[in-house]
Structure formats: C-alpha cells, structure tokens
Motif scaffolding. Structure first.
Motif, PDB file in Angstrom:
ATOM      1  N   UNK A 406       3.216  23.122  25.774  1.00 26.30           N
ATOM      2  CA  UNK A 406       3.265  24.575  25.073  1.00 26.30           C
ATOM      3  C   UNK A 406       1.619  24.898  25.084  1.00 26.30           C
ATOM      4  N   UNK A 407       0.737  24.050  24.814  1.00 28.58           N
ATOM      5  CA  UNK A 407      -0.903  24.128  24.863  1.00 28.58           C
ATOM      6  C   UNK A 407      -1.561  23.891  25.793  1.00 28.58           C
ATOM      7  N   UNK A 408      -0.722  23.713  26.880  1.00 27.14           N
ATOM      8  CA  UNK A 408      -1.257  23.608  28.372  1.00 27.14           C
ATOM      9  C   UNK A 408      -1.160  22.043  28.739  1.00 27.14           C
ATOM     10  N   UNK A 409      -1.781  20.991  28.196  1.00 29.55           N
ATOM     11  CA  UNK A 409      -1.721  19.633  28.279  1.00 29.55           C
ATOM     12  C   UNK A 409      -0.354  18.946  27.683  1.00 29.55           C
ATOM     13  N   UNK A 410       0.090  18.056  28.159  1.00 29.01           N
ATOM     14  CA  UNK A 410       1.346  17.435  27.548  1.00 29.01           C
ATOM     15  C   UNK A 410       0.930  16.781  26.323  1.00 29.01           C
ATOM     16  N   UNK A 411       1.494  16.871  25.325  1.00 28.88           N
ATOM     17  CA  UNK A 411       1.058  16.175  24.079  1.00 28.88           C
ATOM     18  C   UNK A 411       2.465  16.012  23.316  1.00 28.88           C
ATOM     19  N   UNK A 412       2.396  14.995  22.192  1.00 30.74           N
ATOM     20  CA  UNK A 412       3.476  14.809  21.340  1.00 30.74           C
ATOM     21  C   UNK A 412       3.569  15.722  20.370  1.00 30.74           C
ATOM     22  N   UNK A 413       4.773  16.180  19.969  1.00 33.41           N
ATOM     23  CA  UNK A 413       5.039  17.158  18.613  1.00 33.41           C
ATOM     24  C   UNK A 413       6.154  16.463  17.817  1.00 33.41           C
ATOM     25  N   UNK A 414       6.142  17.049  16.446  1.00 33.41           N
ATOM     26  CA  UNK A 414       7.220  16.481  15.735  1.00 33.41           C
ATOM     27  C   UNK A 414       7.660  18.117  14.825  1.00 33.41           C
ATOM     28  N   UNK A 415       8.740  17.865  14.619  1.00 36.68           N
ATOM     29  CA  UNK A 415       9.258  19.251  14.030  1.00 36.68           C
ATOM     30  C   UNK A 415      10.683  18.991  13.115  1.00 36.68           C
ATOM     31  N   UNK A 416      11.036  19.658  12.162  1.00 35.37           N
ATOM     32  CA  UNK A 416      12.136  19.641  11.570  1.00 35.37           C
ATOM     33  C   UNK A 416      13.381  19.485  12.614  1.00 35.37           C
ATOM     34  N   UNK A 417      14.574  18.981  12.206  1.00 36.75           N
ATOM     35  CA  UNK A 417      15.758  19.086  13.134  1.00 36.75           C
ATOM     36  C   UNK A 417      16.125  20.368  13.456  1.00 36.75           C
ATOM     37  N   UNK A 418      15.756  21.434  12.652  1.00 39.49           N
ATOM     38  CA  UNK A 418      16.208  22.992  12.924  1.00 39.49           C
ATOM     39  C   UNK A 418      15.038  23.610  13.752  1.00 39.49           C
ATOM     40  N   UNK A 419      14.169  22.920  14.092  1.00 38.53           N
ATOM     41  CA  UNK A 419      13.126  23.522  14.961  1.00 38.53           C
ATOM     42  C   UNK A 419      11.817  24.206  14.184  1.00 38.53           C
ATOM     43  N   UNK A 420      12.087  23.914  12.822  1.00 38.00           N
ATOM     44  CA  UNK A 420      11.142  24.647  12.030  1.00 38.00           C
ATOM     45  C   UNK A 420      10.007  23.546  11.852  1.00 38.00           C
ATOM     46  N   UNK A 421       8.652  24.212  11.257  1.00 42.64           N
ATOM     47  CA  UNK A 421       7.610  23.091  10.797  1.00 42.64           C
ATOM     48  C   UNK A 421       7.084  22.290  11.935  1.00 42.64           C
ATOM     49  N   UNK A 422       6.591  22.905  12.972  1.00 39.21           N
ATOM     50  CA  UNK A 422       6.277  22.243  14.184  1.00 39.21           C
ATOM     51  C   UNK A 422       4.860  21.924  14.128  1.00 39.21           C
ATOM     52  N   UNK A 423       4.524  20.648  14.570  1.00 40.97           N
ATOM     53  CA  UNK A 423       3.071  19.893  14.422  1.00 40.97           C
ATOM     54  C   UNK A 423       2.909  18.831  15.705  1.00 40.97           C
ATOM     55  N   UNK A 424       1.686  19.217  16.245  1.00 41.54           N
ATOM     56  CA  UNK A 424       1.324  18.547  17.257  1.00 41.54           C
ATOM     57  C   UNK A 424       0.576  17.058  16.517  1.00 41.54           C
ATOM     58  N   UNK A 425       0.865  15.966  17.214  1.00 46.89           N
ATOM     59  CA  UNK A 425       0.675  14.749  16.518  1.00 46.89           C
ATOM     60  C   UNK A 425      -0.415  13.864  17.597  1.00 46.89           C
ATOM     61  N   UNK A 426      -0.709  14.162  18.529  1.00 44.68           N
ATOM     62  CA  UNK A 426      -1.379  13.616  19.434  1.00 44.68           C
ATOM     63  C   UNK A 426      -2.409  14.544  20.145  1.00 44.68           C
ATOM     64  N   UNK A 427      -3.755  13.918  20.504  1.00 43.30           N
ATOM     65  CA  UNK A 427      -4.687  14.708  21.135  1.00 43.30           C
ATOM     66  C   UNK A 427      -5.517  14.151  22.177  1.00 43.30           C
ATOM     67  N   UNK A 428      -6.714  14.625  22.648  1.00 43.75           N
ATOM     68  CA  UNK A 428      -7.417  13.829  23.399  1.00 43.75           C
ATOM     69  C   UNK A 428      -7.319  14.233  25.024  1.00 43.75           C
ATOM     70  N   UNK A 429      -7.625  13.669  25.891  1.00 40.70           N
ATOM     71  CA  UNK A 429      -7.817  14.089  27.311  1.00 40.70           C
ATOM     72  C   UNK A 429      -6.489  13.704  28.040  1.00 40.70           C
TER      73      UNK A 429
END
Length: 444
Positions: A406-429
């Motif tokens: 969603x932000x261009x490069x593939x990264x790992x995200x976590x969210x509530x089971x209903x899709x709310x409270x989305x957060x990215x938890x990885x970064x870097x190249x």
C-alpha cells in the motif's frame, strides 16, 4: 552491600525466552472489563514513570522504556485508554507503591480507573523490576509482579506484565510476548526474520542467496518450516530456533512447499507435485510415509489446519479459478468455501474458530477478507492501494498481520480483526512479506 538479585547461576537464558523470577501478590478474580459487552468502553489507565531504586544512579532511559512499552502494549490492545502523563498530579520522583500511601484521589481527578506503578533496580547488566496494578476506585492493589533479568530483556518484562494486567482486567490472555516470522528480500539475498509482534527486536534467523518461501511456526513455537531452493529444487525444510539446525523434511522431485503444523504438532500438512500436479499430503510426527489427501487434475495448495485439527482449508482451482476449499483432515468431504471473486488465496483459520481470513482479488488487487467456516458472512476488511496478502491471525484471534504494498514497497502490517487500527511494523529497504504470527511461548 547485599545484592537484590538472585545468584547468577539462576539467570540462565534460553533463546528469546525471557529470564524471569515472578513474584505474585494476592490478586482479585474480578473481571473489570467485559470486552464482548455491547456497551464496551476502553478502560482509562494511568501508567506512572517507573521509579529508579538503583543506588547512586540516574538511569532514566530504563524507566522510560518500561513506561513506553507498557503504554504501547495496552494502547495496541484497543481495550485501554492510556492517559497522557502530562495530566498527572503525582510527581514520579515521589511515587509510592504502597497502596496505603498512594493518593488515589489524585488519580481519580485525572480520570484513571486503573493505575500502574513500578520500580526498577539495576546492577551492572542485570535489573530487577517490580510492576503493580491498582484499582483506583477501590484503592487497592490487584496485581503485582517482580521480574529479574538482563537489561536487554527489559521490553520482554514489560510485555509479560502487560499480558498479566490484561488477564487481570479482562480475563483474556494477551499477545504482547508473541513474535512474527517473515521474509525479507534485498537484491539476491533472501532472509527469514523474527521480530516482536510490534516490530521491535528484529533478528535474522536464516540468510540465503536463493529463493525462500512460506516460513511458518510450529505449534510449539520452537521451529520454523519453510521452502528453499538451496539444492536447486523447492524442498521443504525445518529450522530449530534453539540450535539453528536446518533439516530437510521433503525433497521429492517437483515442489515441496506450504508446510503447516497441526495444533499440537502431531502432523504436518504440505504440498508435493512429485506425481505431476500439486496435491496436499500430511506427514505424522513419527512417520516417514506421507498420506495423500487430494487427488485430482487441479492445483491444490496452501493447506492450513482448523484450531481443533479436524479440518484443513486450502486453495484449489478445481472449479476453474483459485478458490478456498475446506475438507476433513483425512481428505474426505471437500467443499468450496468462497464464491465471491475470481481469485481467493492464502486461507488461514482464526484460533477462535469462528472465521477464516484470506486474500481476495478485487479490481485487480488483493484485499484481506474473512468468512465464516459455513461459507457465510464474507467481508472485505481492507480497501487499500497495492496488494494485501498472506494474512495470519494473532493467537487470541483479535488481530491480523499481513504484507502489503500500500505504501509502494512490500512491508508487514498489523490490524484489528475488523480491519481497524492499521499499523506498519517493518521498514527499511528490503521487501518484507509472508508474515506468520507465532503461538504463545509462555504457558499460563
């Protein structure tokens, strides 16, 4: 001066396991927060900066790290409203842990229903931390824990207490000491990483210069199964976390992939194409002869177990397009689960047993969806740009991790089971993908 720590021999450390001695104080069995109630509201909690008891030391970073980790955990849960310390009346330098000396009226003024206070004492690279949870209105301590360990394990201690506090308040087990395994690709290098659920403490488990796919935890959290081309063929391997030993599980001609351990670890479901097309097999813990579960002209891949081990979900194109199917764990009674969309993939069953998450192609992009095991109630829970794939449930079934572009490069995200409270938890190249959420490492 007498040391406040147990003998050094006591503090032996196992791989990524926190080294603790836990002291419990009497606690109430009262459940303070019914998270399933229709009138649910987040519980306001004040977390005071921890008091430093180290002689002649002003080691404030430790206190701030404890405070921040606890705050992040409880806020992440979605069940607590962590109050801003700016509003606190009590000076942290003069905080008290004795409930008889705490001015609970000051905490009621700032709106706290619950209060967390604590102390820490450092000797060299070792630290003792005490955590206390109070009911502000009853003016009483309801939970206390004492942990010993190395300074580098400070976050793990905070995670452990956050789990205990959540259990005390809601009756539910937390996931704050769980981890996520995922793939990282940069140039020609492929790595399997393991990180804390919140993205901290990221470590490389395996580094290779060939393709690696589908890392998944064993049910006891002691091993990771994955597919690697290290011998020129997509073979199935297993790495033991404590020793780093890598063992080949299946190296038949064709693909050997999609390894998934059953609950309890007694069986392994996986995919082989040794006879032409991809079929699903299971292998018993003490057996060398795989059992074939599917047998048709179609491609059957991505098996995952139901929480009770009696069912297996998988992806198949037997109806002309990739869809999610469900069958008994012996291969009998298969039926199609998804009918919406032309491409549904990566199914994974919630630990609660009530829903199955998968990636569904919508308008040319994958979105995360869930559906009930009786094939009703399908809902899309992401609507992001990019592709959203490889969902994996937290052990309590309240959260999902997945990879997204969603932000261009593939990264790992976590969210509530209903899709709310989305957060990215990885970064870097690196391109980070294919996450798998661990089981709980510490038994109740």
């Amino acid at each position: 001066m007498k040391s406040c720590f147990p003998t050094a021999g006591f503090l032996m450390r196992a791989f990524f396991m926190i080294l603790l001695l836990v002291m419990s104080v009497p606690a109430s069995a009262k459940i303070y927060l019914d998270i399933n109630a229709p009138t649910f509201r987040r519980l306001p909690v004040a977390i005071q900066v921890f008091k430093n008891l180290s002689p002649g030391s002003d080691d404030l970073p430790l206190g701030k790290e404890l405070h921040q980790t606890l705050s992040d955990d409880l806020e992440f849960s979605g069940l607590f409203q962590v109050l801003d310390p700016v509003s606190f009346i009590e000076d942290p330098a003069h905080s008290e842990i004795d409930p008889r000396k705490i001015r609970f009226e000051d905490w009621r003024v700032v709106g706290a229903d619950a209060l967390i206070e604590g102390t820490y004492q450092r000797e060299g690279d070792r630290v003792k931390v005490e955590f206390y949870l109070y009911d502000v209105y009853l003016r009483k301590r309801i939970l206390g824990k004492r942990y010993y360990g190395e300074v580098k394990d400070l976050r793990k201690m905070a995670h452990r207490f956050a789990n205990a506090a959540l259990r005390q308040i809601t009756g539910e087990r937390g996931v704050f000491d769980t981890r996520i395994v995922y793939l990282a690709a940069l140039g020609k290098t492929r790595e399997i990483h393991i990180m804390d659920y919140d993205g901290h403490n990221d470590q490389v488990l395996l580094k290779e210069s060939c393709i690696i796919i589908s890392p998944r935890w064993s049910s006891d959290g002691e091993k990771v199964v994955f597919t690697s081309y290290r011998d020129g063929n997509p073979d199935l391997y297993q790495i033991t976390l404590r020793s780093g030993e890598v063992r080949k599980i299946s190296g038949k001609p064709g693909i050997n992939t999609g390894g998934a351990y059953s609950p309890g670890g007694g069986r392994l479901a996986y995919v082989m194409s040794k006879d032409g097309n991809s079929e699903i097999y299971t292998l018993g813990k003490y057996s060398r002869k795989p059992k074939r579960l599917t047998n048709n002209w179609a491609i059957d891949v991505a098996p995952r177990w139901s929480p009770d081990g009696k069912k297996i979900i998988f992806m198949s194109d037997r109806a002309g397009s990739p869809q999610v199917y469900l069958m008994d764990s012996d291969g009998k009674h298969p039926f199609r689960l998804t009918y919406r969309g032309k491409y549904n993939a990566d199914p994974v069953w919630s630990p609660r047993g009530d829903r199955i998450a998968f990636a569904s192609m919508v308008n040319g992009r994958f979105q995360i969806a869930t559906i009930k095991p009786d094939k009703s109630g399908m809902v899309l829970i992401t609507a992001n740009a990019g592709n959203n794939e490889f969902p994996s449930w937290s052990p309590d079934g309240r959260f999902l991790c997945f990879s997204s572009t969603m932000d261009g490069k593939s990264d790992i995200y976590i969210m509530n089971a209903d899709g709310t409270h989305l957060r990215r938890v990885t970064s870097g190249a690196a391109r980070n993908s294919a996450p798998d959420w661990s089981p709980r490492f510490v038994p109740e």
